[in-house]
Design an enzyme around this catalytic site. Structure first.
Site, PDB file in Angstrom:
ATOM      1  N   ARG A  80       0.847  -1.187   0.000  1.00  0.00           N
ATOM      2  CA  ARG A  80       0.000   0.000   0.000  1.00  0.00           C
ATOM      3  C   ARG A  80       0.885   1.240   0.000  1.00  0.00           C
ATOM      4  NH1 ARG A  80      -2.704   2.970   4.868  1.00  0.00           N
ATOM      5  NH2 ARG A  80      -3.896   4.508   3.682  1.00  0.00           N
ATOM      6  N   HIS A 125      -3.148  10.853   0.970  1.00  0.00           N
ATOM      7  CA  HIS A 125      -2.586  10.613   2.304  1.00  0.00           C
ATOM      8  C   HIS A 125      -1.977  11.945   2.769  1.00  0.00           C
ATOM      9  CE1 HIS A 125      -1.126   7.135   5.031  1.00  0.00           C
ATOM     10  NE2 HIS A 125      -0.796   8.253   5.667  1.00  0.00           N
ATOM     11  N   ASN A 169      -7.003   8.537   3.239  1.00  0.00           N
ATOM     12  CA  ASN A 169      -6.459   7.920   4.431  1.00  0.00           C
ATOM     13  C   ASN A 169      -6.895   8.736   5.644  1.00  0.00           C
ATOM     14  OD1 ASN A 169      -4.521   6.092   5.899  1.00  0.00           O
ATOM     15  ND2 ASN A 169      -3.684   8.085   6.467  1.00  0.00           N
ATOM     16  N   GLU A 170      -7.657   8.128   6.519  1.00  0.00           N
ATOM     17  CA  GLU A 170      -7.983   8.682   7.831  1.00  0.00           C
ATOM     18  C   GLU A 170      -8.549  10.109   7.805  1.00  0.00           C
ATOM     19  OE1 GLU A 170      -4.578   8.327  10.383  1.00  0.00           O
ATOM     20  OE2 GLU A 170      -4.704   6.162  10.437  1.00  0.00           O
ATOM     21  N   ASN A 310      -7.677   1.481   9.678  1.00  0.00           N
ATOM     22  CA  ASN A 310      -6.392   1.668  10.362  1.00  0.00           C
ATOM     23  C   ASN A 310      -6.638   1.600  11.862  1.00  0.00           C
ATOM     24  OD1 ASN A 310      -5.256   2.174   7.898  1.00  0.00           O
ATOM     25  ND2 ASN A 310      -4.733   4.315   8.292  1.00  0.00           N
ATOM     26  N   TYR A 312      -4.512   1.168  15.788  1.00  0.00           N
ATOM     27  CA  TYR A 312      -3.257   1.068  16.541  1.00  0.00           C
ATOM     28  C   TYR A 312      -3.461   0.697  17.998  1.00  0.00           C
ATOM     29  CZ  TYR A 312      -0.758   2.959  12.561  1.00  0.00           C
ATOM     30  OH  TYR A 312      -0.215   3.121  11.313  1.00  0.00           O
ATOM     31  N   GLU A 371      -3.623  -0.370   8.034  1.00  0.00           N
ATOM     32  CA  GLU A 371      -2.466   0.016   8.856  1.00  0.00           C
ATOM     33  C   GLU A 371      -2.620  -0.587  10.242  1.00  0.00           C
ATOM     34  OE1 GLU A 371      -1.491   4.167   9.342  1.00  0.00           O
ATOM     35  OE2 GLU A 371      -1.792   4.547   7.203  1.00  0.00           O
ATOM     36  N   TRP A 423       5.329  12.518  10.562  1.00  0.00           N
ATOM     37  CA  TRP A 423       4.564  13.759  10.634  1.00  0.00           C
ATOM     38  C   TRP A 423       5.172  14.733  11.641  1.00  0.00           C
ATOM     39  CZ3 TRP A 423       2.359  13.513   6.220  1.00  0.00           C
ATOM     40  CH2 TRP A 423       1.873  12.310   5.754  1.00  0.00           C
TER      41      TRP A 423
HETATM   42  C1  GAL Z   1      -1.421   6.876  10.814  1.00  0.00           C
HETATM   43  C2  GAL Z   1      -0.988   7.467   9.496  1.00  0.00           C
HETATM   44  C3  GAL Z   1       0.359   7.007   9.026  1.00  0.00           C
HETATM   45  C4  GAL Z   1       1.370   6.862  10.154  1.00  0.00           C
HETATM   46  C5  GAL Z   1       0.768   6.121  11.319  1.00  0.00           C
HETATM   47  C6  GAL Z   1       1.682   5.961  12.510  1.00  0.00           C
HETATM   48  O1  GAL Z   1      -2.361   7.690  11.424  1.00  0.00           O
HETATM   49  O2  GAL Z   1      -1.924   7.142   8.498  1.00  0.00           O
HETATM   50  O3  GAL Z   1       0.790   7.874   8.022  1.00  0.00           O
HETATM   51  O4  GAL Z   1       1.967   8.026  10.468  1.00  0.00           O
HETATM   52  O5  GAL Z   1      -0.409   6.766  11.750  1.00  0.00           O
HETATM   53  O6  GAL Z   1       1.572   7.034  13.365  1.00  0.00           O
END
Ligand code: GAL
Length: 508
Positions: A80, A125, A169-170, A310, A312, A371, A423
């Site tokens: 991706r 993105h 994206n997001e 996505n 985390y 992600e 970022w």
């Molecule tokens: C997501 C984003 C990615 C990457 C990731 C890890 O929010 O889409 O670009 O930075 O977090 O923080």
């Protein structure tokens, strides 16, 4: 919640890694590329840790072979990546199409296909052409037409080589970090009461228009899938014995804002009620959330071919009294757990719960996790045990969602291939499977220990049961009398283990 589960994913399961243009490409002024809002933001003093920029990033623009070699090492079935809008349309409009930019992505697609890796391409993105920001960016509704034209250019020129597309994206992060907190480009934080909802409204409409362009003009000949990637944490009640905490967890609105209009039609009742109640509490006469017309609701509803997710980490939820505050944060009752990477703490159980929630809420769509990953900072240690732990636990929860909860999960994508520009925190937080040595001008990629670990999960297509494996090994001596016995045996094993072992069985 803690137990390990053995079994395999479906036979055609997609295994990938993810990246994005601004975070890896570099070449910020090469071959006619225009400026993006991230070029401007990173060049504004004080915005990014250590004054880092994406000017060079991982130099992926000039190191395509290295990236393909890294992908081959992980043995992924898909990759991706995202397209830099200003590399194709330097001022954001179709007045001028930069052929050099298109050629770069065509070459990347050809190299991936030659390596037997399926591309999954994100249109946006976060690197909006600066020229469009200068006329209001996502706040100006003419952006819908600009995004539609941009999507059309990509589908026409790259579509014959792409089967999986992602429009945005997001949208949550674009909106909240970019237009509420100002921590991301374009760095706006002056109207947290209204701006996020205007921006969000235009993003949802832009997504829908791009999907319709594909559906009307390209689907028949190109046969691809187009969707959006939304991000969501899982909100767990802080105190499971407290009704208020349960309700607070349900009031967290990530998906109701973005997925609901696209998968179910219109903003969710919860989002509408939260923003309305808070608006009235502040003395306004109507909600700060814009309304879709009935025609718009219809046009947006159903503009998906799969669910891009996505994820985390999870957060703990409990009620917070915002009084009469007119601010986005007051509308969502969301409270973050402290995390290792400021915002990220390992909470694998939440992913299974979130997947089940999506299945139930959005009528069992096919889901691709686009992600999922973890960072480290500080001294470099290529033996990234924390990442191996993270992937093992999270992917095992995905397996449980698939096998035990019947979630229609069709792919998993690790974030990220390379350590890259994270970022606002620059290069200080490293999410890569590959370490990029930034003190060497050649920016070499070195695999961390997690590469072979993730790769072995891919090769096994999950977590085969060691007992089942030894059972089959010991039964590979073939005799006609035992055939019947073996047929019965596989019936009792998890059906996907059987799929993996089928070649051996059919040889018998
Ligand atoms: C997501 C984003 C990615 C990457 C990731 C890890 O929010 O889409 O670009 O930075 O977090 O923080």
């Amino acid at each position: 919640r803690q137990m390990y589960h053995y079994g395999n994913f479906s036979q055609n399961f997609l295994w990938g890694v993810s990246s994005s243009a601004y975070q890896i490409e570099g070449a910020w002024r090469e071959d006619g590329k225009g400026l993006s809002i991230w070029d401007k933001f990173t060049h504004t003093p004080g915005k990014i840790s250590e004054h880092d920029t994406g000017d060079v990033a991982c130099n992926s623009y000039n190191k395509m072979e290295d990236d393909i070699a890294a992908l081959k090492k992980v043995k992924v079935s898909h990759y991706r990546f995202s397209i830099s809008w200003p590399r194709i349309l330097p001022d954001g409009t179709t007045k001028y199409i930069n052929q050099a930019g298109l050629n770069y992505y065509k070459k990347l697609l050809d190299s991936l296909i030659a390596a037997n890796i399926e591309p999954q391409v994100t249109l946006y993105h976060w690197d909006l052409p600066q020229a469009l920001q200068d006329v209001g960016g996502w706040e100006n509704e003419t952006i819908i037409e600009r995004f539609k034209e941009y999507a059309d250019v990509l589908f026409e020129n790259l579509g014959p080589k792409v089967k999986l597309w992602i429009t945005f994206n997001e949208p949550f992060v674009i909106t909240v970090l970019g237009h509420v907190q100002g921590a991301h480009a374009p760095g706006l934080n002056d109207r947290p009461d209204t701006l996020p909802y205007i921006v969000g409204h235009n993003i949802i409409k832009s997504h829908a228009e791009a999907w319709h362009v594909y559906n009307d003009k390209y689907r028949a000949s190109q046969g691809g899938l187009v969707s959006i990637t939304v991000n969501s944490d899982w909100a767990e009640p802080r105190n499971p014995y407290k009704q208020e905490d349960y309700e607070a967890a349900r009031n967290v609105f990530y998906l109701g804002w973005w997925a609901h209009p696209i998968f179910n039609g219109d903003y969710s009742p919860l989002v509408k009620k939260s923003v309305l109640d808070q608006s009235l509490a502040g003395g306004l006469t109507k909600s700060r959330l814009p309304e879709f017309t009935p025609e718009e609701i219809k046009r947006i509803n159903g503009t998906y071919d799969y669910f891009g997710l996505n994820h985390y980490c999870s957060v703990l939820a409990f009620p917070v009294d915002f009084g009469t505050t007119q601010h986005f944060e007051a509308d969502s009752d969301r409270t973050w757990l402290e995390t290792g990477s400021v915002w990220l703490r390992m909470t694998p159980f939440g992913l299974r719960r979130l997947l089940k929630f999506i299945k139930d809420e959005y009528r069992n769509p096919p889901i691709i996790i686009t992600e999922n990953g973890v960072s480290e900072n500080g001294p470099v240690d290529l033996n990234d045990v924390h990442r191996k732990y993270y992937y093992e636990k999270y992917i095992n929860q995905v397996l449980k969602a698939y096998l035990l909860d019947d979630v229609n999960i069709i792919g998993y994508t690790a974030w990220s291939l390379l350590d890259n520009l994270e970022w606002g925190v620059g290069y200080t937080e490293r999410f890569g499977l590959f370490y990029v040595n930034r003190t060497d001008p050649d920016l070499p990629r070195t695999p961390k220990a997690s590469v072979s670990f993730y790769s072995s999960i891919i090769s096994c297509n999950g977590f085969p049961d060691p007992q089942a494996m030894s059972f089959f090994k010991s039964n590979l001596v073939i005799s006609p009398q035992r055939k019947q016995k073996k047929k019965q045996a596989h019936f009792y094993l998890p059906h996907l283990v059987w799929v993996t072992l089928r070649p051996k069985l059919s040889r018998s």
